[in-house]
Design a protein around this motif. Structure first.
Motif, short mmCIF file in Angstrom:
data_model
loop_
_atom_site.label_atom_id
_atom_site.label_comp_id
_atom_site.label_asym_id
_atom_site.label_seq_id
_atom_site.Cartn_x
_atom_site.Cartn_y
_atom_site.Cartn_z
N LEU A 41 -41.07 42.53 24.74
CA LEU A 41 -41.65 41.94 25.95
C LEU A 41 -41.56 42.93 27.12
O LEU A 41 -42.55 43.17 27.82
CB LEU A 41 -40.91 40.64 26.31
N CYS A 55 -49.10 37.98 26.49
CA CYS A 55 -48.22 38.56 27.50
C CYS A 55 -48.96 39.68 28.23
O CYS A 55 -49.55 40.55 27.58
CB CYS A 55 -46.98 39.11 26.80
N LEU A 81 -32.18 34.29 30.40
CA LEU A 81 -31.94 34.29 28.96
C LEU A 81 -31.16 33.05 28.57
O LEU A 81 -30.06 32.81 29.08
CB LEU A 81 -31.10 35.54 28.67
N ALA A 83 -37.27 40.66 20.64
CA ALA A 83 -38.29 40.04 21.50
C ALA A 83 -38.13 40.56 22.94
O ALA A 83 -39.11 40.92 23.60
CB ALA A 83 -38.16 38.52 21.46
N VAL A 84 -36.87 40.64 23.41
CA VAL A 84 -36.64 41.11 24.79
C VAL A 84 -37.20 42.52 24.96
O VAL A 84 -37.91 42.80 25.94
CB VAL A 84 -35.13 41.05 25.13
N THR A 113 -34.24 37.44 19.07
CA THR A 113 -34.14 37.52 20.53
C THR A 113 -34.01 38.96 21.03
O THR A 113 -34.70 39.36 21.97
CB THR A 113 -32.93 36.68 21.02
N ALA A 135 -41.55 33.53 27.85
CA ALA A 135 -41.89 34.03 26.50
C ALA A 135 -41.76 32.88 25.52
O ALA A 135 -40.67 32.35 25.33
CB ALA A 135 -40.94 35.17 26.13
N HIS A 136 -42.89 32.52 24.94
CA HIS A 136 -42.88 31.33 24.08
C HIS A 136 -43.81 31.56 22.88
O HIS A 136 -45.03 31.66 23.05
CB HIS A 136 -43.33 30.12 24.91
N VAL A 152 -36.55 34.08 28.42
CA VAL A 152 -36.52 34.17 26.96
C VAL A 152 -35.67 33.04 26.40
O VAL A 152 -34.56 32.77 26.89
CB VAL A 152 -35.99 35.56 26.51
#
Ligand code: SAM
Length: 236
Positions: free
Chosen positions: A231, A181, A82, A227-228, A224, A173-174, A193
Motif C-alpha cells: 500500500l 488504491c 493499524l 499489505a502495509v 498485514t 485498505a479493504h 489497515v
C-alpha cells in the motif's frame, strides 16, 4: 543494519563515539565486516547522518571518529492506523513501515483483534522502540516515530478520526473494495489497515461514515505486513 544509530550519550568529545552495545558492535564486526580504518554510515538518533571511521574495535566496544553531514531522508507524509495484529506481525509491521519512513502510528482495537494481544510484552515502550530502531537502521533514517494506542474502536472513530483525517486523503485498505488504491499521491494521507481477520461490515460502515474511503490493491489478499508495504509503495 545499513545505518548504525548512535545515541547522544555515546558521543564523547572531539567527534569521538564509543559503542558498547554487543548487538551493534558484533553486527559491524561480523556482518558489515568493517575493520579499523574503514568508514561506516552512522546517524545520531533524531539527528543528522554521516560517516564514522572505526578507530578501534574489540568484541566489547568500538571507538569511532564521527562526522554528521546530512539530513535524514524525508518523512513519509502518512498516519498509519493499524488494527492490532498478532505480536510477531506487530513487530514486523512496525519495523517495515519505519524503514519506509512512517513517523506516525495509531494502533486500534477492532472486533477481530484477539484480546490477549493487548497484554503482549511486545507493546511495551521498550520493545516498540526496539522495532523502530531496527526499522531506522534498515531505512537509513534517524527520526524516531511516534505511536499511540486506542483501545476503544467506536469512540476513536467517532470522536478522534474526523480531526485526524482533516486535510489528508483518508484511505481504508479493504480487500474487495471497488475503488483501486490511488498511486503517487502528493499530499498527506491517513491509511487504515485492518486486523488479520479483516474489519467487520459494521466497522467498515462506521469508518466510511466518518470519512474513510475503502480502496483495494487487487484481488489477492496479502498478509498485514506485506499489505502495509504494498500500500505504501503504491500510494507514495
Ligand atoms: N480475511 C481478511 C479480509 O478479507 O479483510 C484479511 C485481512 S488482511 C490479512 C489484513 C489487512 O491487510 C486487511 O484488513 C487490509 O487492510 C489489508 N489488505 C490485505 N490485502 C489487501 C488488498 N488486496 N487490498 C486492500 N487491502 C488489503
Amino acid at each position: 543494519m545499513n545505518l548504525v544509530i548512535l545515541y547522544q550519550e555515546e558521543l564523547a568529545g572531539s567527534g569521538m563515539a564509543v559503542i558498547r552495545d554487543p548487538r551493534r558492535v558484533l553486527h559491524i564486526q561480523n556482518i558489515l565486516r568493517a575493520m579499523p580504518g574503514e568508514q561506516i554510515k552512522v546517524g545520531l538518533l533524531n539527528g543528522r547522518i554521516g560517516e564514522g571511521e572505526i578507530i578501534s574495535s574489540t568484541p566489547e566496544m568500538m571507538e569511532l571518529q564521527v562526522e554528521f553531514s546530512s539530513e535524514p531522508p524525508p518523512v513519509l507524509p502518512v498516519t498509519l492506523i493499524l488494527a492490532l495484529p498478532r505480536p510477531k506481525t506487530y513487530k514486523k509491521v512496525l519495523q517495515a513501515a519505519t524503514a519506509m519512513g512512517v513517523k506516525k502510528f495509531i494502533v486500534i482495537e477492532s472486533w477481530k483483534v484477539d484480546k490477549s494481544y493487548w497484554n503482549s510484552p511486545v507493546l511495551s515502550e521498550e520493545e516498540t522502540r526496539e522495532q523502530f530502531i531496527l526499522g531506522l537502521e534498515q531505512g537509513m533514517d534517524t527520526a524516531l516515530p511516534e505511536i499511540s494506542f486506542k483501545r476503544r474502536f467506536k469512540p476513536f472513530v467517532e470522536d478522534e478520526l474526523p480531526e485526524i483525517i482533516k486535510g489528508r486523503l483518508p484511505l481504508l485498505a479493504h480487500p474487495g473494495a471497488v475503488s483501486p488504491c490511488p498511486r503517487n499521491v502528493a499530499g498527506p494521507v491517513v491509511l487504515c489497515v485492518g486486523p488479520e481477520g479483516g474489519f467487520t461490515g459494521y466497522e467498515v460502515a462506521l469508518l466510511e461514515k466518518h470519512g474513510m474511503q475503502p480502496v483495494s490493491i487487487g484481488a489477492r489478499i496479502l498478509r498485514t505486513e506485506f499489505a502495509v508495504c504494498a500500500l505504501l509503495g503504491k500510494i507514495f
